[in-house]
Design an enzyme around this catalytic site. Structure first.
Site, PDB file in Angstrom:
ATOM      1  N   GLU A   1      -3.745 -24.990  14.425  1.00 13.41           N
ATOM      2  CA  GLU A   1      -2.494 -25.724  14.669  1.00 13.41           C
ATOM      3  C   GLU A   1      -1.876 -25.265  15.983  1.00 13.41           C
ATOM      4  O   GLU A   1      -2.025 -24.112  16.373  1.00 13.41           O
ATOM      5  CB  GLU A   1      -1.492 -25.398  13.552  1.00 13.41           C
ATOM      6  CG  GLU A   1      -1.379 -26.442  12.475  1.00 13.41           C
ATOM      7  CD  GLU A   1      -0.510 -27.641  12.863  1.00 13.41           C
ATOM      8  OE1 GLU A   1      -0.292 -27.884  14.066  1.00 13.41           O
ATOM      9  OE2 GLU A   1      -0.065 -28.328  11.941  1.00 13.41           O
TER      10      GLU A   1
ATOM     11  N   ASP B   1       6.357 -25.346  12.196  1.00 14.75           N
ATOM     12  CA  ASP B   1       7.807 -25.495  12.285  1.00 14.75           C
ATOM     13  C   ASP B   1       8.373 -25.375  10.869  1.00 14.75           C
ATOM     14  O   ASP B   1       8.545 -24.262  10.360  1.00 14.75           O
ATOM     15  CB  ASP B   1       8.070 -26.859  12.948  1.00 14.75           C
ATOM     16  CG  ASP B   1       9.518 -27.151  13.228  1.00 14.75           C
ATOM     17  OD1 ASP B   1      10.317 -26.216  13.330  1.00 14.75           O
ATOM     18  OD2 ASP B   1       9.877 -28.337  13.358  1.00 14.75           O
TER      19      ASP B   1
HETATM   20  P1  5GP Z   1       6.213 -28.992  10.554  1.00 18.82           P
HETATM   21  O1  5GP Z   1       5.580 -29.902   9.544  1.00 18.82           O
HETATM   22  O2  5GP Z   1       5.765 -27.559  10.459  1.00 18.82           O
HETATM   23  O3  5GP Z   1       7.708 -29.129  10.563  1.00 18.82           O
HETATM   24  O4  5GP Z   1       5.812 -29.556  11.965  1.00 18.82           O
HETATM   25  C1  5GP Z   1       4.559 -29.386  12.487  1.00 18.82           C
HETATM   26  C2  5GP Z   1       4.307 -30.360  13.608  1.00 18.82           C
HETATM   27  O5  5GP Z   1       5.517 -30.812  14.211  1.00 18.82           O
HETATM   28  C3  5GP Z   1       3.523 -29.678  14.689  1.00 18.82           C
HETATM   29  O6  5GP Z   1       2.151 -29.768  14.465  1.00 18.82           O
HETATM   30  C4  5GP Z   1       3.978 -30.441  15.920  1.00 18.82           C
HETATM   31  O7  5GP Z   1       3.199 -31.588  16.067  1.00 18.82           O
HETATM   32  C5  5GP Z   1       5.402 -30.846  15.604  1.00 18.82           C
HETATM   33  N1  5GP Z   1       6.370 -29.895  16.181  1.00 18.82           N
HETATM   34  C6  5GP Z   1       7.104 -28.961  15.543  1.00 18.82           C
HETATM   35  N2  5GP Z   1       7.862 -28.272  16.398  1.00 18.82           N
HETATM   36  C7  5GP Z   1       7.592 -28.779  17.624  1.00 18.82           C
HETATM   37  C8  5GP Z   1       8.060 -28.463  18.950  1.00 18.82           C
HETATM   38  O8  5GP Z   1       8.869 -27.558  19.204  1.00 18.82           O
HETATM   39  N3  5GP Z   1       7.527 -29.212  19.947  1.00 18.82           N
HETATM   40  C9  5GP Z   1       6.625 -30.207  19.749  1.00 18.82           C
HETATM   41  N4  5GP Z   1       6.188 -30.866  20.830  1.00 18.82           N
HETATM   42  N5  5GP Z   1       6.161 -30.522  18.529  1.00 18.82           N
HETATM   43  C10 5GP Z   1       6.636 -29.804  17.470  1.00 18.82           C
END
Ligand code: 5GP
Length: 172
Positions: free
Chosen positions: A95, A99
């Site tokens: 990954e 987040d």
């Molecule tokens: P989660 O499901 O953990 O909230 O988010 C994961 C996905 O969200 C990551 O694989 C990425 O694609 C996107 N994401 C989360 N935080 C960021 C960030 O700070 N910048 C970007 N560009 N994408 C993020």
């Protein structure tokens, strides 16, 4: 607009060297498949696997969670499935960033349904202060603060992936 640098190219390179050697030490006796979570993983997965001196396979999975937005939607749709048979294989799930943890949790569930021997998460970045679901990251580059970052594969509305270092995004 690109803001200040959060992780420089040199820092990314150093993290990849360290992660590659940690993973190499873990690979003894394993039959690994590296599965990248598209599209953010591309540069990280290619740079990382080129540093690993062990026979391995590479595959990709794509789910959609973020649109042109900087907050997580919390629901995941399978866009592209894996094609390698992972039954009894050791999966390293690669990954770009963890987040809230919801995407990873859903992807792990999808892969677990194919009965791998093990699944371990490799992530370049983690934002622990944003976590909603607890996920174990076996191999981590670095933790960052609660900032929306772009570059080195990470996008905003599909842009900035090709930027070689990681920046904070200003006024999206
Ligand atoms: P989660 O499901 O953990 O909230 O988010 C994961 C996905 O969200 C990551 O694989 C990425 O694609 C996107 N994401 C989360 N935080 C960021 C960030 O700070 N910048 C970007 N560009 N994408 C993020």
């Amino acid at each position: 607009m690109l803001g200040s640098v959060v992780v420089s190219s040199e820092e990314i390179d150093g993290m990849i060297r360290r992660l590659a050697s940690e993973i190499e030490a873990d690979l003894e006796g394993r039959s690994p498949v590296f599965i990248g979570v598209l599209k953010g993983c591309v540069f990280f997965l290619t740079d990382l696997t080129r540093r690993i001196r062990h026979s391995l396979e590479i595959d990709f999975i794509q789910v959609s969670s973020y649109g042109a937005s900087t907050t997580s939607s919390g629901s995941v749709v399978l866009v592209k499935d894996i094609t390698v048979d992972v039954r009894d294989r050791d999966v390293y799930l690669v990954e770009d960033i963890v987040d809230t943890g919801t995407t990873l949790t859903d992807v792990i569930r999808l892969i677990e349904a194919r009965h791998p021997r093990s699944i371990q998460v490799v992530s370049l970045l983690s934002k622990p202060s944003r976590r909603q679901v607890d996920v174990e990251i076996a191999f981590l580059g670095t933790e960052i603060e609660d900032l929306f970052v772009v570059g080195y594969g990470l996008d905003y509305a599909e842009l900035y992936r090709n930027v070689p270092e990681i920046h904070v995004l200003e006024t999206p």
